[in-house]
Design an enzyme around this catalytic site. Sequence first.
Site, PDB file in Angstrom:
ATOM      1  N   LYS A   1      31.547 -24.306  16.133  1.00  0.00           N
ATOM      2  CA  LYS A   1      30.929 -23.663  17.389  1.00  0.00           C
ATOM      3  C   LYS A   1      31.614 -25.275  18.535  1.00  0.00           C
ATOM      4  O   LYS A   1      31.661 -26.005  18.511  1.00  0.00           O
ATOM      5  CB  LYS A   1      29.878 -24.048  17.343  1.00  0.00           C
ATOM      6  CG  LYS A   1      28.895 -23.599  17.967  1.00  0.00           C
ATOM      7  CD  LYS A   1      27.442 -23.438  17.923  1.00  0.00           C
ATOM      8  CE  LYS A   1      25.984 -22.981  18.992  1.00  0.00           C
ATOM      9  NZ  LYS A   1      24.493 -22.774  18.814  1.00  0.00           N
TER      10      LYS A   1
ATOM     11  N   SER B   1      22.756 -19.380  21.508  1.00  0.00           N
ATOM     12  CA  SER B   1      23.808 -20.611  21.575  1.00  0.00           C
ATOM     13  C   SER B   1      24.878 -20.466  20.823  1.00  0.00           C
ATOM     14  O   SER B   1      26.001 -20.540  21.122  1.00  0.00           O
ATOM     15  CB  SER B   1      23.696 -21.642  21.462  1.00  0.00           C
ATOM     16  OG  SER B   1      23.138 -22.687  20.764  1.00  0.00           O
TER      17      SER B   1
ATOM     18  N   SER C   1      19.047 -19.981  17.348  1.00  0.00           N
ATOM     19  CA  SER C   1      20.385 -19.910  18.311  1.00  0.00           C
ATOM     20  C   SER C   1      21.617 -19.485  16.577  1.00  0.00           C
ATOM     21  O   SER C   1      22.884 -19.361  17.404  1.00  0.00           O
ATOM     22  CB  SER C   1      20.728 -21.251  18.968  1.00  0.00           C
ATOM     23  OG  SER C   1      20.661 -21.804  19.826  1.00  0.00           O
TER      24      SER C   1
END
Length: 475
Positions: free
Chosen positions: A77, A152, A176
């Site tokens: 990520k 996210s 997220s």
Amino acid sequence: MAELHDLTALEQWQALQSGEISPGGLVDHYLARIAELDPGLGAFVTVTPDAARARAATVETSVPRTAPLWGLPFGDKDLTMRAGVPAGFGSRLFSGFVPESSDELVETLDAAGGVSLGQTNAPEFGLSSYTESLVAAPARNPWNPELGAGGSSGGAAVAVAAGMLPFAPGSDGGGSIRIPAAACGLVGLKPSRGRVPSGSGIDKLAGLVVPGPLARTVADAALLLDGMVLPHGAPAGHRFALRAPGGDGPFLASAVRGEGRYQLGVMTSSAWDDAYDIDLAPEALAALERAVGEFAGLGHGIEQTALEPDDSYAPAFRTVWQAGAASIPAEGGEQEDMLEPLTRWLMRRGRELSARALSEALATLAVFERSLIRQLSRFDAVLTPALALTPRPIGWYDAEDGERNFAQQVRYTPFTSMVNVSGLPAIVLPVDETEERLPMGVQLIGRPGGEAALLALGAQLERRLHWERRRPPVR
């Protein structure tokens, strides 16, 4: 014959172990998938084909096959740092930044035998529950590219759902992992605070943020969780200085066996109900009803429950969310102008907070944590909708008005942040589809350290609903 990306991560791992495929061959397959699909979906912000192929060769020759993720591709990520790979944190402020050292989670996944293919898309500093930044194309939902993938960990979810990765790590500070998993029809697991040694959450403000897996199946999520948790040559340091209760795995066995009968609570109330009007879409209620019916058919105890009213949660969480942005390294007008409006608003509000206000907010959330665990303690797990609404269109969130943006995020996903505050584990399961073939999921909240029970319950439901067979149109 099935394509490699149609196999589960566990099936791919078994094929790697038998020599049917090689790490290099699997990496080449996924790099080709990324080249074909990612330009229209926005899953990756950086792809590293040369480094991935070199890493695959190293795994094949120098990493023991006993490593739990041996030869399996994943993506970092874009909120994590890998030495030598650009890390933008979703922000223009970090354009061109290339770290010289890696985060401990990156080192842990490497020690587990995984092969990174690049950095997956994330919103600016991971502050929002959608993945639409000014530095990259929006993360588009593979089920309908006009819709967002959530956030996210939106890029990670897109990559897995579209078959560009077998699974992917994400991070979860308010939902997220679970939000994009629900939006994209995946399994998403937020571990207990303290479960993952390289991301315990204890070093984060209010203990909110922990890493966890996104995957197509429960077993695949457990496989990646084991790679994050089990000791296998990663940096030792504090590896066993902090543990969540309930053992340290392996969790794959719980997901494969899928055994046990449990007492389940069913809840549609949230910690935000006293501050916002939370309306549940019919599709969210239908998904919950389907999960309840399936679990009842499996012989689990089912009991309706609701949270006690508490008007202290919303202002305290808002304070902590704003305070978390106060440390963004933007000083002066020029640097602040590089931030997106929402981030700039959050940072400024956070810097206006007094130490007393933050201290009181943290104390309030600590009281809430104990209260929530007490209220849910008579259940082995508690079932809620994953999201209150169907996946949101690209551009739906207000990019300029921070207050309205915050309210939109709460109304879309009211059931996730309270789990982070309490440090509990939770798993999202893709139980249903709307008439438009959009995924709709449910969330199971576990006891402290209760990942094994969540994985067992998820495996039982998966065997009845077979969501692993569903494919978005792009696949």
